[in-house]
Scaffold this motif. Structure first.
Motif, short mmCIF file in Angstrom:
data_model
loop_
_atom_site.label_atom_id
_atom_site.label_comp_id
_atom_site.label_asym_id
_atom_site.label_seq_id
_atom_site.Cartn_x
_atom_site.Cartn_y
_atom_site.Cartn_z
N ASN A 170 0.81 -1.10 0.14
CA ASN A 170 0.03 0.17 -0.13
C ASN A 170 1.01 0.77 -0.19
OD1 ASN A 170 -2.66 -1.10 0.34
ND2 ASN A 170 -1.94 -1.68 2.40
N GLU A 171 1.61 1.22 -1.11
CA GLU A 171 2.76 2.14 -1.06
C GLU A 171 2.83 2.82 -2.90
OE1 GLU A 171 6.37 1.96 1.28
OE2 GLU A 171 5.43 1.51 3.42
N PRO A 172 3.35 3.58 -3.41
CA PRO A 172 3.49 4.05 -4.44
C PRO A 172 5.41 3.53 -4.80
CG PRO A 172 4.06 5.91 -2.88
CD PRO A 172 2.98 5.19 -1.80
N ALA A 173 5.12 2.80 -5.53
CA ALA A 173 6.58 2.53 -6.30
C ALA A 173 7.79 3.42 -6.38
CB ALA A 173 6.25 1.83 -7.77
N VAL A 174 9.40 3.57 -5.91
CA VAL A 174 9.77 4.25 -6.50
C VAL A 174 10.10 3.76 -8.45
CG1 VAL A 174 10.45 4.45 -4.37
CG2 VAL A 174 11.82 2.56 -4.91
N GLY A 175 11.38 4.57 -8.29
CA GLY A 175 12.25 3.73 -9.54
C GLY A 175 12.69 2.63 -9.45
N MET A 176 12.46 1.98 -10.50
CA MET A 176 13.94 0.72 -10.29
C MET A 176 14.73 0.91 -10.75
SD MET A 176 11.50 -2.27 -10.72
CE MET A 176 12.98 -3.41 -11.38
N ASP A 177 15.63 1.38 -10.63
CA ASP A 177 17.55 1.36 -10.45
C ASP A 177 17.43 1.73 -8.65
OD1 ASP A 177 17.54 1.24 -13.00
OD2 ASP A 177 17.94 3.06 -13.47
N GLU A 178 16.40 3.13 -8.04
CA GLU A 178 16.85 3.09 -6.71
C GLU A 178 16.17 1.51 -5.34
OE1 GLU A 178 14.13 6.91 -3.48
OE2 GLU A 178 14.15 6.27 -5.99
N PHE A 179 15.75 1.70 -6.41
CA PHE A 179 15.24 0.00 -5.50
C PHE A 179 15.86 -0.70 -6.14
CE2 PHE A 179 12.62 -4.56 -5.85
CZ PHE A 179 12.18 -3.78 -4.32
N LEU A 180 16.36 -0.77 -7.00
CA LEU A 180 17.15 -2.61 -6.60
C LEU A 180 18.29 -1.73 -6.06
CD1 LEU A 180 17.04 -3.74 -10.07
CD2 LEU A 180 15.79 -4.58 -8.33
N ASP A 181 19.14 -0.62 -6.00
CA ASP A 181 20.09 0.26 -5.41
C ASP A 181 19.97 0.00 -4.11
OD1 ASP A 181 21.38 0.49 -7.76
OD2 ASP A 181 21.30 2.62 -7.56
N ALA A 182 19.13 -0.22 -3.67
CA ALA A 182 18.89 -0.37 -2.30
C ALA A 182 18.57 -1.77 -1.79
CB ALA A 182 17.78 0.49 -1.47
N VAL A 183 18.53 -2.10 -2.61
CA VAL A 183 18.87 -4.42 -1.99
C VAL A 183 20.15 -4.74 -2.37
CG1 VAL A 183 17.72 -6.67 -3.13
CG2 VAL A 183 16.27 -4.52 -2.76
N ARG A 184 20.54 -4.06 -3.66
CA ARG A 184 22.37 -4.15 -3.46
C ARG A 184 22.96 -3.40 -1.64
NH1 ARG A 184 21.67 -2.40 -8.85
NH2 ARG A 184 20.90 -4.87 -10.12
N ASP A 185 22.46 -2.34 -1.59
CA ASP A 185 23.09 -1.78 -0.43
C ASP A 185 23.01 -2.58 0.37
OD1 ASP A 185 24.15 0.02 -2.16
OD2 ASP A 185 22.86 1.51 -1.64
N GLY A 186 21.75 -3.10 0.44
CA GLY A 186 21.26 -3.94 1.71
C GLY A 186 22.46 -5.37 2.54
N GLY A 187 22.99 -5.69 1.21
CA GLY A 187 23.90 -6.54 1.15
C GLY A 187 23.93 -7.96 0.56
N TYR A 188 22.21 -7.81 -0.44
CA TYR A 188 21.63 -8.63 -1.70
C TYR A 188 22.61 -8.11 -3.26
CZ TYR A 188 19.14 -9.73 2.67
OH TYR A 188 18.95 -10.20 4.19
N GLU A 189 21.94 -9.58 -3.72
CA GLU A 189 22.61 -9.55 -5.34
C GLU A 189 21.15 -9.46 -5.85
OE1 GLU A 189 25.03 -12.31 -7.02
OE2 GLU A 189 24.50 -14.02 -5.40
N ALA A 190 20.98 -8.30 -6.38
CA ALA A 190 19.82 -8.22 -7.05
C ALA A 190 19.72 -7.78 -9.05
CB ALA A 190 18.64 -6.78 -6.84
N SER A 191 19.19 -8.34 -10.06
CA SER A 191 19.17 -7.66 -10.82
C SER A 191 17.93 -8.45 -12.01
CB SER A 191 19.90 -8.82 -11.79
OG SER A 191 19.17 -10.14 -11.93
#
Length: 370
Positions: free
Chosen positions: A326-347
């Motif tokens: 129930n939140e508005p989506a952010v840009g994909m690049d911003e989202f994936l960068d946040a996942v990677r910054d959290g220590g996970y792989e993402a593509s």
């Protein structure tokens, strides 16, 4: 009418498109040019990797365009079809391009089981499921089996009973339809190959325009067949919160409840849980794309995304996650960068603008999401 594709010109009876029931006469689908362009590039790359491979069977020839394009690349081709009109047209299309090849009015299964013949590369591109050709192809091809499946509804579980019947598995209709369909197809072919002590390695796979396409490198050793079976397993999926867990086994232990939210869990399988592509081979295929290919630019974009895609057997849709939250989506690049910054792989996944793969759980994604 005449159609120019790649470096050849072929006669076709109709440009019938890809819809079910659309084919009258000898079927030709102009929308499969991407598929055929990638096939030609893959044959070039595979020929460099396996120079002893020189024979190619177009198992369901129809107009013959796929086999004609392979012949133009120097492959020793055989085109098979059970429709006498298709046989006549395919033979005419070879002659039109001054190319040599055998065109046979015969079921491809019979061609493959001919003890006096051998085929290095078998290409199965039927209208619907490829399963009727799986045993003969995997038991008799020497090096490579290329497969297209257009029955995506059974593969992804939308037509559940049909998927169970055809692929001897339990497909589930999840939000990662494309990946489920691919994994069901790969699992079915890996199990079929293993019956003949053949191991399969998917070196390129893609889901495009309502079809699944994969290229399976073969090894004729029982130990490699065992290794392929070890890549099979199950996906336990929660429809409520989208948590999922994979289990590499043929004897799954389905959880009673989702560990993330406590709701019920669906189990799919057996499916292929291993890698669906070889990044080095995909890069080689990209280099073999050339300017005469009408879908070369699209193919290059697709293949480059595949090469960088994680070997995860499911994907998430970022917009669907945010809708659940129930939140508005952010840009994909911003989202994936946040996942990677959290220590996970993402593509990103290759089949959708908001689809992605990650090693993070859905709970971790919720915590990390901007």
């Amino acid at each position: 009418m005449l159609v120019e594709e790649g470096a050849v010109t072929v006669e076709v009876e109709s440009a019938s498109g890809g819809g079910e029931g659309a084919a009258e006469g000898v079927f030709f689908n102009p929308g499969q040019e991407l598929n055929r362009d990638i096939t030609v590039a893959a044959l070039r790359a595979y020929g460099e990797r396996t120079p002893e491979a020189d024979s190619y069977l177009d198992a369901t020839a129809a107009s013959g365009i796929r086999g004609v394009r392979a012949a133009n690349e120097g492959w020793n081709v055989t085109l098979a079809d059970t429709d006498p009109d298709a046989v006549t047209l395919a033979r005419r299309n070879l002659e039109r391009n001054d190319l040599q090849g055998a065109v046979v009015h015969q079921d491809a299964n019979a061609v493959l089981h001919d003890k006096d013949a051998y085929v290095d590369v078998v290409d199965i591109d039927p209208f619907g499921t490829p399963i009727p050709f799986a045993d003969a192809a995997l038991a008799n091809a020497r090096d490579l089996v290329c497969v297209t499946a257009t029955d995506t509804a059974p593969l992804c579980g939308a037509h559940f009973e049909s998927g169970v019947r055809k692929y001897s598995t339990v497909p589930r209709n999840t939000e990662y339809h494309a990946e489920m369909g691919l994994r069901v197809l790969l699992g079915a072919f890996a199990r079929t190959a293993a019956r003949y002590d053949v191991g399969v390695t998917p070196i390129l796979s893609h889901v495009s325009d309502h079809y699944v396409r994969t290229y399976l490198d073969l090894s004729h050793r029982a130990t490699d067949a065992n290794a392929a079976i070890d890549e099979l397993g199950y996906i336990h999926h929660c429809e409520a919160c989208l948590h999922r867990r994979t289990e590499k086994t043929l004897l799954p232990e389905s959880p009673d409840a989702c560990p993330n939210c406590g709701e019920g869990v669906q189990t799919a399988g057996p499916v292929w849980l291993g890698a669906a592509h070889d990044a080095e081979f995909v890069a080689d295929v990209v280099r073999e794309l050339t300017g005469e290919m009408g879908a070369a630019e699209r193919a290059e974009r697709l293949l480059e995304r595949i090469a960088s895609e994680l070997h995860e057997p499911t994907h998430y849709d970022q917009h669907k996650l945010y809708k659940r939250w129930n939140e508005p989506a952010v840009g994909m690049d911003e989202f994936l960068d946040a996942v990677r910054d959290g220590g996970y792989e993402a593509s990103r996944a290759h089949y959708g603008g908001t689809t992605f793969k990650t090693t993070a759980s859905v709970a971790a994604l919720r915590d990390l999401a901007p």
